[in-house]
Design an enzyme around this catalytic site. Structure first.
Site, PDB file in Angstrom:
ATOM      1  N   HIS A   1       1.159   5.308   4.347  1.00 48.09           N
ATOM      2  CA  HIS A   1       0.349   5.793   3.222  1.00 48.09           C
ATOM      3  C   HIS A   1       0.724   7.218   2.841  1.00 48.09           C
ATOM      4  O   HIS A   1       0.931   7.538   1.664  1.00 48.09           O
ATOM      5  CB  HIS A   1      -1.136   5.733   3.584  1.00 48.09           C
ATOM      6  CG  HIS A   1      -1.681   4.341   3.594  1.00 48.09           C
ATOM      7  ND1 HIS A   1      -2.979   4.050   3.909  1.00 48.09           N
ATOM      8  CD2 HIS A   1      -1.091   3.152   3.319  1.00 48.09           C
ATOM      9  CE1 HIS A   1      -3.170   2.749   3.830  1.00 48.09           C
ATOM     10  NE2 HIS A   1      -2.033   2.184   3.479  1.00 48.09           N
TER      11      HIS A   1
ATOM     12  N   SER B   1       0.814  -1.223   0.000  1.00 50.86           N
ATOM     13  CA  SER B   1       0.000   0.000   0.000  1.00 50.86           C
ATOM     14  C   SER B   1       0.844   1.268   0.000  1.00 50.86           C
ATOM     15  O   SER B   1       0.445   2.293  -0.570  1.00 50.86           O
ATOM     16  CB  SER B   1      -0.962   0.004   1.193  1.00 50.86           C
ATOM     17  OG  SER B   1      -0.255  -0.144   2.405  1.00 50.86           O
TER      18      SER B   1
END
Length: 516
Positions: free
Chosen positions: A337, A284
């Protein structure tokens, strides 16, 4: 209303033109698009592309009408990622609106054909008749089935290779978790050893501040290709394939691969700088780097105006959901992220938009060198100035401290009928020795690097250790003097108990839990 399902939900219909002129058909479609308030992106003799406006029901679909021989191919397709793999009936509704408006426009243009046809051809002659091959969603038309997503081809080379690598690493990791315990049991390895090995396998290759800063720098790369579950892998790869299709053919496979890897490493560095002691796996961070790359293209108006707006809205919508979910869920590493998102944006800007630098010509080597230098500086700052907390060592010492404190409690169980020598021995064994040992323990704790919570824990334990040893010495003095200090001993013990209660209350008021 019909709902379309799939990776990129769409509704496509083939309309036979028969003797109906294709130019007149496109003229009607163009006017219908304008009547519906859809934003025209491209008009040529080969077809028309438009985008539906933003609404509560939709963040835009691409509606195209393309002439193929004696047919008009009418298609409505979702622009961005559909999180539930369906279009909620939006595409079918778009085509129904279009066909209804088509009939209305055809009736009202019946007396203006000559003028409309001439104006259309004059306009279309100035347009790129090959734009359909360059449109943002053009690459999706080449996906005949799901297997096409796994096959490298021109404009989509690095993405499927990275996709296969992520899948292979997940399968290999699951295989190790299954096979290794079975092998160890067959070799009659002790259960506690099997548990230890299995625990190590479970975090193999994962990202952790202590392990990275102690020299396991390879984890900044390996964690990007590991996933904690099939669900984790599936949704990451779903987003990755979408970005691979949208980006690689625009920026090239070399830039795509570089952005993926460097953004993943930067995301990992951000994670270890923020988190003291967690284990992170997953692509991610690198995927957010690709989202950052997409945002760099969109904010710099890389695509046609209306296509750019539709893609920007859909991308921001998906990013908002991912970041909000990350801020809510304790299982999501949002620092990772954000690190990937920002680094992906910066790297893409440097590699793709060098014409915005105000320099006449920038050689590719200079762009790549600048990216490497910035990456190196960021890596050095994080690795050099991030503190390696020694929490594991602290918890081992804490365990010793608690054992000694428990032993000290037995000093209060001294029997009244003990002889003086027995009392002295009792106080020494259960008072002096464990309390003195705890002074050594807190001295060792004082040399460790700890977070704020454990620093407070150490400070309070140090005060208690000193007070406990003072109480033990006073108790020994009382025993040796035939209890001439009985009152002072009672006051000392009472004060020690108050300190212990205060110790528990002080730690209980700290909002963040002890790292485990």
């Amino acid at each position: 209303m019909s709902i379309s399902w799939g990776y990129s939900p769409k509704v496509e219909k083939f309309i036979p033109l028969s003797d109906f002129p294709s130019d007149k058909y496109l003229i009607i479609v163009r006017q219908a698009f304008e009547n519906l308030g859809w934003k025209l992106s491209h008009v040529s003799e080969s077809g028309i592309i438009a985008y539906t406006p933003l609404s509560f029901q939709s963040y835009s679909e691409e509606v195209t009408v393309r002439i193929h021989g004696n047919f008009a191919v009418v298609k409505s397709e979702c622009v961005g990622m559909q999180l539930l793999f369906n279009d909620y009936g939006k595409n079918e509704a778009n085509l129904e609106k279009l066909f209804h408006e088509f009939d209305y426009v055809q009736y009202h243009l019946s007396e203006q054909w000559d003028e409309q046809v001439r104006a259309f051809h004059d306009f279309a002659a100035r347009q790129d008749d090959h734009y359909f091959e360059k449109a943002p969603l053009a690459v999706k038309d080449k996906i005949k089935n799901i297997f096409y997503l796994f096959a490298p081809r021109k404009g989509y080379t690095a993405a499927p290779i990275l996709l296969w690598l992520n899948i292979f690493c997940f399968i290999a990791w699951i295989g190790l978790l299954i096979v290794t315990p079975m092998f160890l049991v067959a070799r009659q390895v002790p259960p506690e050893e099997i548990t230890k090995i299995f625990t190590e396998l479970n975090v193999m290759g994962s990202l952790n501040r202590k392990l990275v800063l102690e020299g396991d720098y390879w984890r900044l790369l390996s964690y990007q290709f590991l996933h904690g579950s099939f669900r984790h892998l599936f949704f990451n790869m779903y987003a990755f394939v979408y970005l691979g299709l949208m980006l690689e053919n625009k920026i090239g496979w070399k830039n795509f691969l570089l952005i993926y890897v460097l953004s993943g490493v930067c995301a990992g560095l951000t994670s270890i700088a923020y988190h003291e002691n967690i284990y992170t796996v997953g692509a991610s961070g690198a995927i957010m780097g690709l989202f950052g790359a997409m945002m760099a293209l969109l904010l710099n108006k890389f695509f046609e105006k209306n296509a750019n707006k539709a893609l920007l809205v859909s991308t921001v919508f998906v990013l908002a959901i991912m970041l909000i979910n990350g801020s809510i869920s304790t299982r999501v590493d949002n620092a990772c992220h954000l690190g990937g998102l920002v680094s992906g944006f910066i790297i893409t800007y440097l590699l793709v938009f060098d014409h915005r630098w105000g320099i006449k010509k920038v050689y590719p080597a200079i762009k790549y060198a600048l990216v490497v230098v910035l990456f190196g500086v960021f890596s050095y700052v994080v690795l050099a100035f991030t503190t390696v907390y020694q929490h594991e060592e602290f918890f081992k010492l804490k365990k010793q401290f608690d054992i000694n404190a428990f032993i000290f409690n037995r000093v209060l169980w001294m029997k009244a009928d003990y002889s003086k020598d027995q009392k002295i021995q009792h106080v020494y064994s259960f008072g002096i020795r464990p309390s003195k040992a705890n002074l050594t323990v807190v001295e060792k704790m004082g040399k460790l690097k700890l977070n704020d919570h454990l620093t407070l824990d150490r400070k309070l334990r140090t005060a208690i250790a000193k007070e406990t040893y003072a109480a033990a010495e006073l108790l020994m003095k009382d025993v040796k003097s035939d209890h001439q200090y009985k009152k002072q001993v009672s006051e000392k013990i009472a004060n020690l108990m108050k300190m212990q209660a205060k110790f528990r209350d002080s730690l209980g008021r700290i909002s963040s839990p002890l790292p485990q």
